[in-house]
Design a protein around this motif. Structure first.
Motif, PDB file in Angstrom:
ATOM      1  N   LEU A  82       0.801  -1.218   0.000  1.00  0.00           N
ATOM      2  CA  LEU A  82       0.000   0.000   0.000  1.00  0.00           C
ATOM      3  C   LEU A  82       0.836   1.271   0.000  1.00  0.00           C
ATOM      4  N   GLY A  83       1.950   1.286   0.719  1.00  0.00           N
ATOM      5  CA  GLY A  83       2.732   2.510   0.851  1.00  0.00           C
ATOM      6  C   GLY A  83       2.242   3.370   2.012  1.00  0.00           C
ATOM      7  N   LEU A  84       3.122   4.225   2.516  1.00  0.00           N
ATOM      8  CA  LEU A  84       2.809   4.991   3.717  1.00  0.00           C
ATOM      9  C   LEU A  84       1.636   5.952   3.548  1.00  0.00           C
ATOM     10  N   PRO A  85       1.523   6.716   2.425  1.00  0.00           N
ATOM     11  CA  PRO A  85       0.382   7.641   2.326  1.00  0.00           C
ATOM     12  C   PRO A  85      -0.966   6.941   2.417  1.00  0.00           C
ATOM     13  N   ALA A  86      -1.101   5.801   1.722  1.00  0.00           N
ATOM     14  CA  ALA A  86      -2.377   5.083   1.754  1.00  0.00           C
ATOM     15  C   ALA A  86      -2.657   4.513   3.135  1.00  0.00           C
ATOM     16  N   VAL A  87      -1.611   3.998   3.802  1.00  0.00           N
ATOM     17  CA  VAL A  87      -1.796   3.449   5.148  1.00  0.00           C
ATOM     18  C   VAL A  87      -2.244   4.547   6.099  1.00  0.00           C
ATOM     19  N   ARG A  88      -1.640   5.729   5.989  1.00  0.00           N
ATOM     20  CA  ARG A  88      -2.016   6.845   6.854  1.00  0.00           C
ATOM     21  C   ARG A  88      -3.488   7.204   6.661  1.00  0.00           C
ATOM     22  N   THR A  89      -3.914   7.297   5.413  1.00  0.00           N
ATOM     23  CA  THR A  89      -5.295   7.688   5.152  1.00  0.00           C
ATOM     24  C   THR A  89      -6.274   6.599   5.558  1.00  0.00           C
ATOM     25  N   MET A  90      -5.900   5.342   5.363  1.00  0.00           N
ATOM     26  CA  MET A  90      -6.769   4.244   5.795  1.00  0.00           C
ATOM     27  C   MET A  90      -6.899   4.213   7.310  1.00  0.00           C
ATOM     28  N   ALA A  91      -5.788   4.447   8.005  1.00  0.00           N
ATOM     29  CA  ALA A  91      -5.854   4.499   9.466  1.00  0.00           C
ATOM     30  C   ALA A  91      -6.818   5.587   9.904  1.00  0.00           C
ATOM     31  N   LEU A  92      -6.753   6.721   9.237  1.00  0.00           N
ATOM     32  CA  LEU A  92      -7.662   7.832   9.532  1.00  0.00           C
ATOM     33  C   LEU A  92      -9.109   7.418   9.300  1.00  0.00           C
ATOM     34  N   GLY A  93      -9.401   6.877   8.111  1.00  0.00           N
ATOM     35  CA  GLY A  93     -10.775   6.510   7.782  1.00  0.00           C
ATOM     36  C   GLY A  93     -11.344   5.447   8.701  1.00  0.00           C
ATOM     37  N   PHE A  94     -10.581   4.387   8.965  1.00  0.00           N
ATOM     38  CA  PHE A  94     -11.089   3.304   9.800  1.00  0.00           C
ATOM     39  C   PHE A  94     -11.205   3.721  11.265  1.00  0.00           C
ATOM     40  N   SER A  95     -10.341   4.648  11.701  1.00  0.00           N
ATOM     41  CA  SER A  95     -10.482   5.156  13.066  1.00  0.00           C
ATOM     42  C   SER A  95     -11.795   5.921  13.210  1.00  0.00           C
ATOM     43  N   LEU A  96     -12.108   6.759  12.219  1.00  0.00           N
ATOM     44  CA  LEU A  96     -13.372   7.493  12.262  1.00  0.00           C
ATOM     45  C   LEU A  96     -14.557   6.531  12.224  1.00  0.00           C
ATOM     46  N   LEU A  97     -14.450   5.491  11.402  1.00  0.00           N
ATOM     47  CA  LEU A  97     -15.545   4.512  11.314  1.00  0.00           C
ATOM     48  C   LEU A  97     -15.764   3.823  12.659  1.00  0.00           C
ATOM     49  N   SER A  98     -14.666   3.486  13.347  1.00  0.00           N
ATOM     50  CA  SER A  98     -14.789   2.787  14.624  1.00  0.00           C
ATOM     51  C   SER A  98     -15.369   3.678  15.715  1.00  0.00           C
ATOM     52  N   ASN A  99     -14.988   4.958  15.701  1.00  0.00           N
ATOM     53  CA  ASN A  99     -15.333   5.848  16.812  1.00  0.00           C
ATOM     54  C   ASN A  99     -16.604   6.671  16.590  1.00  0.00           C
ATOM     55  N   TYR A 100     -17.129   6.670  15.354  1.00  0.00           N
ATOM     56  CA  TYR A 100     -18.314   7.482  15.068  1.00  0.00           C
ATOM     57  C   TYR A 100     -19.399   6.645  14.403  1.00  0.00           C
ATOM     58  N   ARG A 101     -19.603   5.436  14.916  1.00  0.00           N
ATOM     59  CA  ARG A 101     -20.681   4.574  14.413  1.00  0.00           C
ATOM     60  C   ARG A 101     -22.050   5.076  14.863  1.00  0.00           C
ATOM     61  N   LYS A 102     -22.084   5.790  15.982  1.00  0.00           N
ATOM     62  CA  LYS A 102     -23.327   6.307  16.532  1.00  0.00           C
ATOM     63  C   LYS A 102     -23.113   7.760  16.910  1.00  0.00           C
ATOM     64  N   GLY A 103     -24.218   8.463  17.128  1.00  0.00           N
ATOM     65  CA  GLY A 103     -24.118   9.859  17.524  1.00  0.00           C
ATOM     66  C   GLY A 103     -25.448  10.400  17.981  1.00  0.00           C
ATOM     67  N   ALA A 104     -25.432  11.691  18.274  1.00  0.00           N
ATOM     68  CA  ALA A 104     -26.615  12.324  18.862  1.00  0.00           C
ATOM     69  C   ALA A 104     -27.619  12.806  17.835  1.00  0.00           C
ATOM     70  N   CYS A 105     -27.245  12.827  16.550  1.00  0.00           N
ATOM     71  CA  CYS A 105     -28.163  13.333  15.515  1.00  0.00           C
ATOM     72  C   CYS A 105     -29.139  12.224  15.119  1.00  0.00           C
ATOM     73  N   THR A 106     -30.344  12.284  15.621  1.00  0.00           N
ATOM     74  CA  THR A 106     -31.307  11.200  15.415  1.00  0.00           C
ATOM     75  C   THR A 106     -31.779  11.096  13.965  1.00  0.00           C
ATOM     76  N   ALA A 107     -31.721  12.201  13.217  1.00  0.00           N
ATOM     77  CA  ALA A 107     -32.170  12.171  11.824  1.00  0.00           C
ATOM     78  C   ALA A 107     -31.084  11.683  10.867  1.00  0.00           C
ATOM     79  N   PHE A 108     -29.864  11.507  11.360  1.00  0.00           N
ATOM     80  CA  PHE A 108     -28.736  11.072  10.528  1.00  0.00           C
ATOM     81  C   PHE A 108     -28.547   9.569  10.704  1.00  0.00           C
ATOM     82  N   ASP A 109     -28.627   8.838   9.594  1.00  0.00           N
ATOM     83  CA  ASP A 109     -28.498   7.382   9.640  1.00  0.00           C
ATOM     84  C   ASP A 109     -27.012   7.022   9.583  1.00  0.00           C
ATOM     85  N   TYR A 110     -26.408   6.828  10.746  1.00  0.00           N
ATOM     86  CA  TYR A 110     -24.973   6.569  10.816  1.00  0.00           C
ATOM     87  C   TYR A 110     -24.604   5.268  10.113  1.00  0.00           C
TER      88      TYR A 110
END
Length: 660
Positions: A82-110
């Motif tokens: 993958l190379g370092l740039p792709a790994v960095r961006t994937m780490a970012l994306g998957f971290s957000l996916l793990s930590n923001y699966r739910k939220g307070a916005c009831t009208a937003f389908d997480y």
């Protein structure tokens, strides 16, 4: 002016500290990849600290494996792929996916948001090879994060953003972006672009994300790399929409998708096969990421329906249809055909370029022009043409030097190159061939002779494209085979009843941990857990009830283990727990938690409610356990001692020998 307002507003939002951002191991990965001299070994060690990310990284790397390579199975291999740039961006994306699966916005389908983002990521990766707008590993991350601004607004303003989503759903003709700008002084597209810029993604990605939902506002040069990237995002979102839409809407969404794929130069056959692969991979990723997916549509069948005629687009697809049509050129060149071959003409003389253009367009080729070597090389990177026609002498450099330079690049090796030479001189022809040109056209060129040369070029390019399609089929088959192999490996290493790793896996993993701690002088502990009285339960209530006891007890034990611990089922009523970086005291404390969890368990059987206890033996690596076998035997004797002393207890022979 609007961009300055957006930047200023983003800085205000960033200052709140509430924007979605990476955490934990992902943050460490991002920081490490920004260091110039970081080693792969150092990065791999950090990544292994997050087993979930390890699995996702290896799966993403296997999405890029070619037919000539075996499946990627290690973190180090994934990093190299993958190379370092792709790994960095994937780490970012998957971290957000793990930590923001739910939220307070009831009208937003997480859940739908992340499911759609994952589909966009897979579609972008599938389109990367035929469209060649960007590398496939980068394309995956761009698709995953392209709509991050929506998640950010749902996080920052759950009530206000919820009202906007509700208004858009119930009011025809109301544009979400307009309401967002009115309420927050910027829309989610601008916020997405600003967040990606802040995270260090390339400028071309930022501009594409800023405009892909309204491509007409971008004013991009047709057939440029940025134009192709914007259209790829539009098409990827359409793939996501059709996978998530109701079955009744599928046929109406398909025609616009096929039109846009054709404009991108992607054949119908390739696009449909890519969509079916995306749908299949989406289900696999859903299992890995632990969110619900469903059976996706069969695109081959939908493509047949789409060719029969277009019906009115339903509300769910109207936005895409408008975006797809807006991204189409208003007045295409006469020679431009959907999926036609791209030819770049490099010549200093305007009149000669015009004559060449006329001859090429008569052969139904899409023609682009440049008058200098520097412009030509930039255009090659931007357009990625199939053929290149170069004059002997350009404004700033000899045409032969342009060919020689391009042949040294990976992209240049795939282009069919013709050189326009002053005459058919043997010495010139030898130089032409040595420089890497595929063919030549002598001055003054004759249209008939040029057409003959082009027919040979078209055959060669066609063979290359056919070979690439065949390679893509082999890659697809290899990827499917790799998935099947990994499933077989998982089955071979997994206990079917509890879902825990089995004895084979336990011994392999314990061997790996033993080697690691021996080299690094770190602590290592192990536990043997025996279920008390399981045989009597089986005899009294039957093996079906015994299986219920095992499953529910396994779930209870799993629930109180630490993140770094590994629990395996090694026998009928026996479990092994591996505790890396854990001394004897900490392991005993953990074992006591496991014992208490089992004791507190009330097992539901559909009949009588049963109880179970466990006897646990704990051992740690020290001078008395100088081998792996000695460690396991010490823990096993501790478990036996717990049973002798009345069961439902934890024993550690080493601690008792030390008088603790």
């Amino acid at each position: 002016m609007q961009n300055l307002i957006d930047i200023k507003r983003f800085e205000q939002l960033k200052g709140t500290g509430e924007l979605p951002s990476p955490r934990g191991v992902a943050l460490a990965i991002i920081r490490m990849t920004q260091v110039e001299d970081v080693s792969m070994g150092e990065l791999a060690r950090v990544i292994r600290g997050d087993p979930a990310f390890v699995g996702r990284l290896i799966k993403a790397a296997n999405g890029l494996v070619g037919h000539e390579r075996r499946a990627v199975v290690s973190v180090h291999e994934a990093l190299m792929m993958l190379g370092l740039p792709a790994v960095r961006t994937m780490a970012l994306g998957f971290s957000l996916l793990s930590n923001y699966r739910k939220g307070a916005c009831t009208a937003f389908d997480y859940t739908r948001y992340w499911s759609s983002s994952l589909l966009m990521a897979l579609a972008m990766q599938a389109l990367a090879r035929p469209v060649r707008a960007m590398a496939a590993d980068e394309a995956f991350s761009v698709g995953l994060l392209a709509r991050i601004g929506e998640l950010a607004l749902a996080t920052l303003y759950p009530v206000e953003f919820g009202r906007i989503l509700t208004a858009v759903r119930h009011s025809a003709g109301v544009r979400q972006a307009d309401l967002e700008r009115e309420a927050f002084a910027l829309d989610h597209c601008a916020l997405s672009a600003a967040m990606l810029a802040d995270w260090g993604l390339p400028e071309i990605v930022i501009r594409a994300v800023r405009h892909f939902e309204q491509p007409a506002t971008a004013r991009l040069r047709e057939n440029s790399r940025e134009h192709a990237l914007v259209q790829s995002l539009v098409l990827s979102r359409a793939v996501a929409q059709i996978c998530l839409a109701e079955e009744s809407e599928h046929a109406a969404l398909m025609p616009a998708m096929l039109r846009l794929a054709a404009r991108l130069g992607v054949s119908r056959e390739h696009f449909v096969a890519a969509c079916d692969r995306v749908a299949s991979d989406w289900v696999e990723w859903g299992r890995l990421l632990q969110f619900e997916t469903h059976a996706a549509p069969r695109f081959e069948m939908l493509a047949g329906l789409g060719e029969q005629g277009e019906t009115a687009a339903p509300a769910a697809g109207a936005e895409f249809a408008q975006a797809a049509d807006a991204s189409a050129p208003a007045a295409p060149d006469a020679g431009a055909q959907p999926g036609s071959l791209r030819v770049l003409v490099l010549a200093a003389d305007v009149a000669e370029r015009q004559r060449l253009r006329q001859a090429l367009e008569q052969d139904r080729l899409t023609v682009f022009e440049a008058d200098s070597g520097s412009q030509g090389i930039e255009a090659v990177v931007d357009l990625q043409p199939h053929m290149l026609l170069v004059d002997w002498q350009l404004q700033d450099i000899a045409g032969i030097d342009v060919i020689r330079s391009l042949r040294e690049t990976r992209l240049g090796r795939t282009i069919y190159m013709l050189l326009l030479i002053p005459s058919e001189d043997d010495f010139l022809l030898e130089k032409v061939l040595d420089a890497g040109a595929d063919d030549f056209v002598a001055r003054p060129f004759r249209p008939v002779l040029l057409a003959s040369r082009l027919r040979a070029a078209r055959r060669m390019v066609g063979m290359q494209l056919e070979l690439e399609r065949e390679r893509e089929e082999i890659r697809r088959f290899a990827a499917e085979l790799a998935i099947s192999n990994r499933r077989l490996e998982e089955v071979a290493m997994t206990d079917a009843l509890t879902g825990f790793p089995n004895r084979r896996y336990a011994l392999d993993r314990l061997q790996q941990e033993w080697i690691a701690v021996t080299r690094n002088l770190r602590p290592l502990s192990a536990m043997i857990i025996d279920l008390d009285g399981l045989k009597q339960l089986n005899d009294a209530h039957g093996h079906d009830v015994g299986d219920m006891v095992l499953r529910q007890c396994a779930d209870a034990l799993r629930g109180v283990l630490r993140a770094q611990d590994v629990i395996c089922r090694t026998g009928g009523d026996e479990f092994l727990v591996i505790c890396p970086d854990t001394d004897l005291g900490a392991a005993c404390h953990c074992a006591e938690r496991l014992r208490a969890a089992a004791e507190a368990l009330r097992i539901e059987t559909g009949g009588p409610q049963l109880r179970i206890t466990v006897s646990i033996g704990v051992a740690a690596r020290d001078g008395r356990t100088g081998s792996l076998d000695a460690l396991i035997k010490c823990a096993d004797r501790g478990s036996y001692l717990s049973k002798q002393r009345g069961r439902n207890r934890v024993s550690a022979l080493q601690r008792e020998a030390d008088g603790d």
